[in-house]
Design a protein around this motif. Structure first.
Motif, PDB file in Angstrom:
ATOM      1  N   ASP A 126      38.887  38.098  38.733  1.00 29.12           N
ATOM      2  CA  ASP A 126      37.876  37.173  39.239  1.00 29.12           C
ATOM      3  C   ASP A 126      36.459  37.597  38.872  1.00 29.12           C
ATOM      4  O   ASP A 126      35.530  36.792  38.940  1.00 29.12           O
ATOM      5  CB  ASP A 126      37.997  37.017  40.758  1.00 29.12           C
ATOM      6  CG  ASP A 126      37.762  38.331  41.490  1.00 29.12           C
ATOM      7  OD1 ASP A 126      37.915  39.412  40.860  1.00 29.12           O
ATOM      8  OD2 ASP A 126      37.427  38.296  42.688  1.00 29.12           O
ATOM      9  N   ASP A 127      36.287  38.865  38.506  1.00 30.84           N
ATOM     10  CA  ASP A 127      34.958  39.380  38.165  1.00 30.84           C
ATOM     11  C   ASP A 127      35.141  40.570  37.231  1.00 30.84           C
ATOM     12  O   ASP A 127      35.755  41.574  37.616  1.00 30.84           O
ATOM     13  CB  ASP A 127      34.211  39.806  39.439  1.00 30.84           C
ATOM     14  CG  ASP A 127      32.786  40.281  39.174  1.00 30.84           C
ATOM     15  OD1 ASP A 127      32.435  40.557  38.008  1.00 30.84           O
ATOM     16  OD2 ASP A 127      32.007  40.386  40.147  1.00 30.84           O
ATOM     17  N   TRP A 128      34.622  40.488  36.013  1.00 34.34           N
ATOM     18  CA  TRP A 128      34.830  41.559  35.036  1.00 34.34           C
ATOM     19  C   TRP A 128      34.234  42.885  35.491  1.00 34.34           C
ATOM     20  O   TRP A 128      34.657  43.957  35.040  1.00 34.34           O
ATOM     21  CB  TRP A 128      34.258  41.162  33.674  1.00 34.34           C
ATOM     22  CG  TRP A 128      32.774  40.932  33.618  1.00 34.34           C
ATOM     23  CD1 TRP A 128      32.114  39.756  33.814  1.00 34.34           C
ATOM     24  CD2 TRP A 128      31.759  41.897  33.317  1.00 34.34           C
ATOM     25  NE1 TRP A 128      30.758  39.920  33.664  1.00 34.34           N
ATOM     26  CE2 TRP A 128      30.508  41.224  33.354  1.00 34.34           C
ATOM     27  CE3 TRP A 128      31.779  43.256  33.007  1.00 34.34           C
ATOM     28  CZ2 TRP A 128      29.297  41.870  33.108  1.00 34.34           C
ATOM     29  CZ3 TRP A 128      30.571  43.911  32.768  1.00 34.34           C
ATOM     30  CH2 TRP A 128      29.348  43.217  32.817  1.00 34.34           C
ATOM     31  N   ASN A 129      33.287  42.837  36.416  1.00 40.41           N
ATOM     32  CA  ASN A 129      32.690  44.084  36.906  1.00 40.41           C
ATOM     33  C   ASN A 129      33.699  44.960  37.644  1.00 40.41           C
ATOM     34  O   ASN A 129      33.485  46.174  37.779  1.00 40.41           O
ATOM     35  CB  ASN A 129      31.499  43.771  37.816  1.00 40.41           C
ATOM     36  CG  ASN A 129      30.289  43.323  37.018  1.00 40.41           C
ATOM     37  OD1 ASN A 129      29.650  44.110  36.342  1.00 40.41           O
ATOM     38  ND2 ASN A 129      29.988  42.034  37.087  1.00 40.41           N
ATOM     39  N   SER A 209      42.020  28.434  37.721  1.00 35.86           N
ATOM     40  CA  SER A 209      41.696  29.849  37.551  1.00 35.86           C
ATOM     41  C   SER A 209      42.906  30.728  37.271  1.00 35.86           C
ATOM     42  O   SER A 209      42.869  31.596  36.400  1.00 35.86           O
ATOM     43  CB  SER A 209      40.970  30.367  38.804  1.00 35.86           C
ATOM     44  OG  SER A 209      40.864  31.774  38.788  1.00 35.86           O
ATOM     45  N   SER A 257      40.779  32.264  34.269  1.00 34.35           N
ATOM     46  CA  SER A 257      39.738  33.110  34.856  1.00 34.35           C
ATOM     47  C   SER A 257      39.508  34.367  34.026  1.00 34.35           C
ATOM     48  O   SER A 257      38.364  34.808  33.863  1.00 34.35           O
ATOM     49  CB  SER A 257      40.121  33.494  36.285  1.00 34.35           C
ATOM     50  OG  SER A 257      39.112  34.264  36.894  1.00 34.35           O
ATOM     51  N   TRP A 258      40.593  34.947  33.483  1.00 33.58           N
ATOM     52  CA  TRP A 258      40.406  36.131  32.636  1.00 33.58           C
ATOM     53  C   TRP A 258      39.554  35.771  31.419  1.00 33.58           C
ATOM     54  O   TRP A 258      38.662  36.542  31.043  1.00 33.58           O
ATOM     55  CB  TRP A 258      41.748  36.697  32.181  1.00 33.58           C
ATOM     56  CG  TRP A 258      41.575  37.960  31.384  1.00 33.58           C
ATOM     57  CD1 TRP A 258      41.579  39.234  31.858  1.00 33.58           C
ATOM     58  CD2 TRP A 258      41.323  38.057  29.974  1.00 33.58           C
ATOM     59  NE1 TRP A 258      41.345  40.124  30.836  1.00 33.58           N
ATOM     60  CE2 TRP A 258      41.188  39.434  29.662  1.00 33.58           C
ATOM     61  CE3 TRP A 258      41.204  37.123  28.952  1.00 33.58           C
ATOM     62  CZ2 TRP A 258      40.929  39.884  28.372  1.00 33.58           C
ATOM     63  CZ3 TRP A 258      40.944  37.574  27.655  1.00 33.58           C
ATOM     64  CH2 TRP A 258      40.819  38.942  27.370  1.00 33.58           C
ATOM     65  N   ARG A 260      37.341  33.378  31.165  1.00 30.87           N
ATOM     66  CA  ARG A 260      35.962  33.194  31.630  1.00 30.87           C
ATOM     67  C   ARG A 260      35.255  34.539  31.773  1.00 30.87           C
ATOM     68  O   ARG A 260      34.111  34.703  31.324  1.00 30.87           O
ATOM     69  CB  ARG A 260      35.966  32.475  32.984  1.00 30.87           C
ATOM     70  CG  ARG A 260      34.570  32.264  33.585  1.00 30.87           C
ATOM     71  CD  ARG A 260      34.657  31.773  35.029  1.00 30.87           C
ATOM     72  NE  ARG A 260      35.295  32.778  35.885  1.00 30.87           N
ATOM     73  CZ  ARG A 260      35.696  32.543  37.133  1.00 30.87           C
ATOM     74  NH1 ARG A 260      35.567  31.326  37.660  1.00 30.87           N
ATOM     75  NH2 ARG A 260      36.243  33.510  37.845  1.00 30.87           N
ATOM     76  N   GLU A 261      35.948  35.523  32.371  1.00 30.27           N
ATOM     77  CA  GLU A 261      35.326  36.827  32.599  1.00 30.27           C
ATOM     78  C   GLU A 261      35.175  37.612  31.302  1.00 30.27           C
ATOM     79  O   GLU A 261      34.232  38.390  31.158  1.00 30.27           O
ATOM     80  CB  GLU A 261      36.128  37.615  33.636  1.00 30.27           C
ATOM     81  CG  GLU A 261      36.135  36.975  35.014  1.00 30.27           C
ATOM     82  CD  GLU A 261      34.732  36.655  35.506  1.00 30.27           C
ATOM     83  OE1 GLU A 261      33.870  37.570  35.492  1.00 30.27           O
ATOM     84  OE2 GLU A 261      34.490  35.494  35.901  1.00 30.27           O
ATOM     85  N   ARG A 264      32.035  36.322  29.849  1.00 27.25           N
ATOM     86  CA  ARG A 264      30.878  36.832  30.600  1.00 27.25           C
ATOM     87  C   ARG A 264      30.615  38.296  30.269  1.00 27.25           C
ATOM     88  O   ARG A 264      29.459  38.713  30.132  1.00 27.25           O
ATOM     89  CB  ARG A 264      31.125  36.663  32.104  1.00 27.25           C
ATOM     90  CG  ARG A 264      31.055  35.208  32.579  1.00 27.25           C
ATOM     91  CD  ARG A 264      31.398  35.078  34.059  1.00 27.25           C
ATOM     92  NE  ARG A 264      31.188  33.717  34.526  1.00 27.25           N
ATOM     93  CZ  ARG A 264      31.497  33.285  35.747  1.00 27.25           C
ATOM     94  NH1 ARG A 264      32.024  34.134  36.631  1.00 27.25           N
ATOM     95  NH2 ARG A 264      31.281  32.030  36.089  1.00 27.25           N
TER      96      ARG A 264
END
Length: 349
Positions: A126-129, A209, A257-258, A260-261, A264
């Motif tokens: 959900d968030d590459w961070n 997602s 979602s992967w 998308r991240e 990003r």
């Protein structure tokens, strides 16, 4: 240091009779919970990250032919999408013979690490961070101990190379040397960046997602002719057998979602002000025949790192596939030798 590669003609036998028993003799594994201060740990499903480590001191006690008696530090291996720790056993063997302990993190959604989707084929984030926080925490809590005060180096492949690049930018003092092999500085999507970004964002917004991204397929048991093209049949067959033997290694496709991240992450890593933050001497290998990541963004990344004052070299391997470590020995030999020579070279302040 000259490394003797495994003979491709007896590859499976050597792996089973020599390499794997030696690795098992110095192997440990564990699970790491996200650090208390990280964004990931504050989510309701932070999960645990699985890792595998090989101790060079214990390996040295085996007196393997051709191995150095000198301990040189540790190498962290950051794998690509749909990969797992055991896929890098051969690479770990070469690093151990060169005097380096090896620490392999299995990124979220891979191997035995935490997964946030029920379909074992899929990789979701959900968030590459999260990847960056996991990696930095792993290095500070686990890998630094294996380095034992000597250099801590990075070997990052594909997605793991993109994650590694972001770690080098956000945590510039973690690694002393870094090798990025076919790094995902920008994924190959098949659409212009602006259009891919708009399409993927819209799909995630309407609830796609956790669905398999377009053009992807579930795990299949049969290898195709393309899998063997230019590659080492012995290595390709070995990798595939590992996947066949464990459903946790059969992850095969990114979700919307992967993707998308990944886009990003790419946009962040390529910012010139982020490249300026890198302080770690860098060696980037580029595969000329790459189906998964784009070459021009790798060129741009290396140039921007140089412009920021950090040593960075790009080595292009024209006929190499994306997984350079799965190529025949004729290509593998200069690849492995160059990596180990780079790690062994004294750090110039």
């Amino acid at each position: 240091m000259k490394v003797d590669l495994l003979d491709e003609r007896g590859y499976e036998q050597t792996m089973r009779e020599t390499v794997l028993p030696s690795l098992d003799a110095c192997r440990s594994e564990g699970w790491l919970t996200a650090s208390a201060g990280s964004r990931a740990s504050q989510e309701n499903d932070a999960g645990k990250i699985h890792f595998v480590c090989f101790d060079a001191h214990a390996f040295g006690e085996l007196h393997i032919s051709g191995a150095t008696a000198r301990f040189r530090g540790a190498v962290v291996i950051s794998h690509g999408i749909t990969e797992f720790a055991e896929k890098f056993n051969e690479i770990a063997w070469y690093f151990l013979k060169a005097g380096y302990s090896v620490c392999i993190i299995e990124h979220r959604g891979h191997g035995q690490s935490a997964r946030d989707v029920t379909d074992p084929n899929l990789v979701w984030i959900d968030d590459w961070n999260r990847y960056i926080e996991d990696m930095a925490h792993f290095c500070s809590q686990i890998a630094q101990e294996y380095a034992d005060g000597l250099p801590l180096c990075l070997f990052g492949h594909s997605m793991g190379g993109g994650i590694g690049a972001a770690v080098l930018e956000q945590h510039p003092t973690i690694f002393d040397k870094a090798v990025l092999s076919s790094p995902m500085i920008a994924p190959r999507i098949g659409l212009p960046d602006w259009l891919a970004t708009a399409f993927i964002n819209a799909a995630c917004d309407i609830g796609f997602s956790k669905r398999m991204a377009p053009g992807q397929l579930p795990f299949v048991t049969a290898l195709s002719d393309r899998d063997y093209e230019h590659a080492s049949a012995s290595r390709v067959n070995w990798f595939h057998a590992l996947r066949m033997n464990d459903v946790r290694r059969q992850t095969s496709a990114p979700t919307y979602s992967w993707v998308r991240e990944a886009l990003r992450l790419s946009h962040s890593v390529l910012q010139s002000n982020m490249c300026d933050r890198i302080e770690t001497p860098l060696l980037v290998f580029q595969a000329g025949d790459d189906d998964y990541v784009l070459n021009p963004p790798q060129n741009r990344f290396v140039q921007q790192v140089r412009d920021g004052g950090c040593p960075a070299e790009l080595i292009r391997m024209d006929n190499a596939r994306h997984e350079i470590f799965g190529m025949p020995n004729a290509a593998m030999e200069p690849y492995v030798d160059r990596i180990i020579s780079f790690f062994n070279d004294p750090i110039r302040l």
